[in-house]
Enzyme design. Sequence first.
Site, PDB file in Angstrom:
ATOM      1  N   ASP A 183     -42.171  80.163   2.682  1.00 32.57           N
ATOM      2  CA  ASP A 183     -42.735  81.506   2.459  1.00 32.57           C
ATOM      3  C   ASP A 183     -42.747  82.265   3.781  1.00 32.57           C
ATOM      4  O   ASP A 183     -42.150  81.792   4.766  1.00 32.57           O
ATOM      5  CB  ASP A 183     -44.113  81.445   1.776  1.00 32.57           C
TER       6      ASP A 183
ATOM      7  N   CYS B 116     -45.755  78.638 -17.246  1.00 30.53           N
ATOM      8  CA  CYS B 116     -44.458  78.931 -17.888  1.00 30.53           C
ATOM      9  C   CYS B 116     -43.272  79.075 -16.928  1.00 30.53           C
ATOM     10  O   CYS B 116     -42.206  78.502 -17.191  1.00 30.53           O
ATOM     11  CB  CYS B 116     -44.574  80.187 -18.736  1.00 30.53           C
TER      12      CYS B 116
ATOM     13  N   ARG C  86     -44.096  80.828  -2.242  1.00 24.11           N
ATOM     14  CA  ARG C  86     -45.191  79.860  -2.386  1.00 24.11           C
ATOM     15  C   ARG C  86     -46.424  80.535  -2.979  1.00 24.11           C
ATOM     16  O   ARG C  86     -47.555  80.284  -2.558  1.00 24.11           O
ATOM     17  CB  ARG C  86     -45.505  79.161  -1.050  1.00 24.11           C
ATOM     18  N   SER C  87     -46.206  81.422  -3.980  1.00 24.63           N
ATOM     19  CA  SER C  87     -47.362  82.068  -4.610  1.00 24.63           C
ATOM     20  C   SER C  87     -48.098  81.058  -5.477  1.00 24.63           C
ATOM     21  O   SER C  87     -47.526  80.040  -5.896  1.00 24.63           O
ATOM     22  CB  SER C  87     -46.901  83.262  -5.449  1.00 24.63           C
TER      23      SER C  87
HETATM   24  N1  LIG Z   1     -38.511  85.324 -14.372  1.00 25.66           N
HETATM   25  C1  LIG Z   1     -39.752  84.960 -14.561  1.00 25.66           C
HETATM   26  O1  LIG Z   1     -40.068  84.183 -15.423  1.00 25.66           O
HETATM   27  C2  LIG Z   1     -40.801  85.516 -13.693  1.00 25.66           C
HETATM   28  C3  LIG Z   1     -40.423  86.194 -12.588  1.00 25.66           C
HETATM   29  N2  LIG Z   1     -41.341  86.678 -11.741  1.00 25.66           N
HETATM   30  C4  LIG Z   1     -40.821  87.354 -10.577  1.00 25.66           C
HETATM   31  O2  LIG Z   1     -40.839  86.474  -9.474  1.00 25.66           O
HETATM   32  C5  LIG Z   1     -41.010  87.185  -8.271  1.00 25.66           C
HETATM   33  C6  LIG Z   1     -42.151  86.580  -7.470  1.00 25.66           C
HETATM   34  O3  LIG Z   1     -43.362  86.777  -8.115  1.00 25.66           O
HETATM   35  P1  LIG Z   1     -44.729  86.240  -7.476  1.00 25.66           P
HETATM   36  O4  LIG Z   1     -44.583  84.808  -7.130  1.00 25.66           O
HETATM   37  O5  LIG Z   1     -45.797  86.607  -8.431  1.00 25.66           O
HETATM   38  O6  LIG Z   1     -44.800  87.119  -6.141  1.00 25.66           O
HETATM   39  P2  LIG Z   1     -45.840  87.090  -4.920  1.00 25.66           P
HETATM   40  O7  LIG Z   1     -45.697  88.389  -4.228  1.00 25.66           O
HETATM   41  O8  LIG Z   1     -47.172  86.613  -5.354  1.00 25.66           O
HETATM   42  O9  LIG Z   1     -45.253  85.951  -3.972  1.00 25.66           O
HETATM   43  C7  LIG Z   1     -44.074  86.098  -3.247  1.00 25.66           C
HETATM   44  C8  LIG Z   1     -43.815  84.868  -2.397  1.00 25.66           C
HETATM   45  O10 LIG Z   1     -42.562  85.022  -1.738  1.00 25.66           O
HETATM   46  C9  LIG Z   1     -42.760  84.804  -0.330  1.00 25.66           C
HETATM   47  N3  LIG Z   1     -41.855  85.663   0.427  1.00 25.66           N
HETATM   48  C10 LIG Z   1     -41.805  87.005   0.454  1.00 25.66           C
HETATM   49  N4  LIG Z   1     -40.833  87.415   1.293  1.00 25.66           N
HETATM   50  C11 LIG Z   1     -40.247  86.312   1.784  1.00 25.66           C
HETATM   51  C12 LIG Z   1     -39.193  86.076   2.694  1.00 25.66           C
HETATM   52  N5  LIG Z   1     -38.519  87.070   3.250  1.00 25.66           N
HETATM   53  N6  LIG Z   1     -38.863  84.803   2.980  1.00 25.66           N
HETATM   54  C13 LIG Z   1     -39.522  83.786   2.408  1.00 25.66           C
HETATM   55  N7  LIG Z   1     -40.536  83.945   1.556  1.00 25.66           N
HETATM   56  C14 LIG Z   1     -40.890  85.187   1.243  1.00 25.66           C
HETATM   57  C15 LIG Z   1     -44.200  85.145  -0.068  1.00 25.66           C
HETATM   58  O11 LIG Z   1     -44.652  84.536   1.111  1.00 25.66           O
HETATM   59  C16 LIG Z   1     -44.849  84.593  -1.334  1.00 25.66           C
HETATM   60  O12 LIG Z   1     -45.037  83.214  -1.219  1.00 25.66           O
HETATM   61  C17 LIG Z   1     -41.222  88.635  -8.683  1.00 25.66           C
HETATM   62  O13 LIG Z   1     -40.008  89.306  -8.541  1.00 25.66           O
HETATM   63  C18 LIG Z   1     -41.631  88.545 -10.135  1.00 25.66           C
HETATM   64  O14 LIG Z   1     -41.300  89.698 -10.870  1.00 25.66           O
HETATM   65  C19 LIG Z   1     -42.664  86.463 -11.930  1.00 25.66           C
HETATM   66  C20 LIG Z   1     -43.114  85.804 -13.036  1.00 25.66           C
HETATM   67  C21 LIG Z   1     -42.198  85.318 -14.025  1.00 25.66           C
END
Ligand SMILES: NC(=O)C1=CN([C@@H]2O[C@H](COP(=O)(O)OP(=O)(O)OC[C@H]3O[C@@H](n4cnc5c(N)ncnc54)[C@H](O)[C@@H]3O)[C@@H](O)[C@H]2O)C=CC1
Length: 386
Positions: A258, A200, A235-236
Amino acid sequence: MRLTRTSANLLVRLSSKQLSTKTIPKPPPPLFKPHQTTKSHIDIMEAQQVPKTCKVILSDTIAKKLLSEVRETLAKIQGPDASKPTLAAFLATDDPSALQYAEWSKKTCEENGFNFDLRKVNKEDLEESIIAANNDDNVDGILVYYPIWVGNHSQDKYIKETVALSKDVEGLCHTHLFNMYHNVRFLDPPANLKKSILPCTPLAIVKTLEYLQIYNPILAYGNRLFGKTITVINRSEVNGRPLAALLANDGATVYSVDVTGVQVFTRGEGIRQLRHQVHDKEGWELKDVLPLSDVVIGGVPTEKFKVPTELLRDGAVCINFSSFKNFDGPAVKEKASIYVPSIGKVTIAVLLRNLVRLIANRPRPEGSAPEDPKDAKARSEAFIEG
Ligand SMILES: NC(=O)C1=CN([C@@H]2O[C@H](COP(=O)(O)OP(=O)(O)OC[C@H]3O[C@@H](n4cnc5c(N)ncnc54)[C@H](O)[C@@H]3O)[C@@H](O)[C@H]2O)C=CC1
Ligand SMILES: Nc1nc(=O)c2c([nH]1)NC[C@@H]1CN(c3ccc(C(=O)N[C@@H](CCC(=O)O)C(=O)O)cc3)C=[N+]21
């Protein structure tokens, strides 16, 4: 008062002019008199000199358009007296962000003619509860909130595989993920009537880019991002990596950033390959890819991270999907051509779109006459591309 010759002449000229105004139509009154310098006039003049060129697009606008398509498609594929589709959502943790997301999803479901059945269960009972929902004809789609076993990816992965393919509304089963990474768009080749389900949040970003006309409809379907350079900061496994793959499969050059570094996802020169390839960009950092990017997508889950505005290309398109603001709002509006501050509402609209697609993909009920292939094709095409 004694009149001089010049002033007397002037008087004569003035009076003859006044006489002639009776026949000439009056000019329109000025819009505002030059000596009137009220604040609003100064504002208007300044706005004319330095126009705000950045367009801020809210996710609500994009979601509304998608939701109206979803309702229309549902009406087309269902008979007039069909019951409301049901989405069963399993919450096995006390993660507040999952609960909030569930509440937003419930509201959107109910406003658009869907049932949203939130099932709070213990982790230990989750597998059995999912199996029961797989076998329940009253459940049309299943969603499980992750993470469940924090730090134990393989146990979460097992649950993802427990959800039946035909009810996997988030496209997280292996077959759906395999098709996405391999750029396979249908579940039933060569008939190609059942579209594969995409995750999604990545699909919500694709739909956002379509809405913004970054996808170029002049190009063939599947190649519409050819020529575009896109940076994805995250890159999650659930968001950033599938997103980079989807965008590259559609023809873009994607820099995936990432904490460990930069990779490039691309179908190669002339996008001649059928699916994306991934290469490490040794020694590259965010600062190297930002100036190259037409589109920058932020998904970093921290408050302190901000994309350095000064490195963005003038007129870049900036999209944030993180729950934290990855762009400095006021500054980015001075640099970007389009700024989308969040996409949460689009994600929920896409969730419902996927649910309708699952219903469209379903085999016809037992005992009913086989569907005319033309009708099946029309049913599958009731969806806009993508
Ligand atoms: N709006 C939406 O539809 C959705 C939003 N989210 C949001 O998206 C965000 C990310 O979620 P996930 O991918 O599950 O998080 P995660 O923690 O699994 O992955 C985070 C990613 O960001 C990278 N990262 C972290 N700090 C960084 C930096 N300083 N520079 C470059 N890369 C960096 C990490 O290496 C990793 O690849 C969260 O805030 C979550 O709440 C998640 C799902 C749906
Ligand atoms: N299987 C599964 N799928 C998910 O999609 C999933 C999940 N598990 N577990 C929980 C996380 C959390 N999550 C969010 C979705 C939207 C916003 C969201 O809508 N954020 C708002 C901003 C929020 C705010 O205003 O603070 C927006 O983008 O407009 C946030 C977080 C999905 N998740």
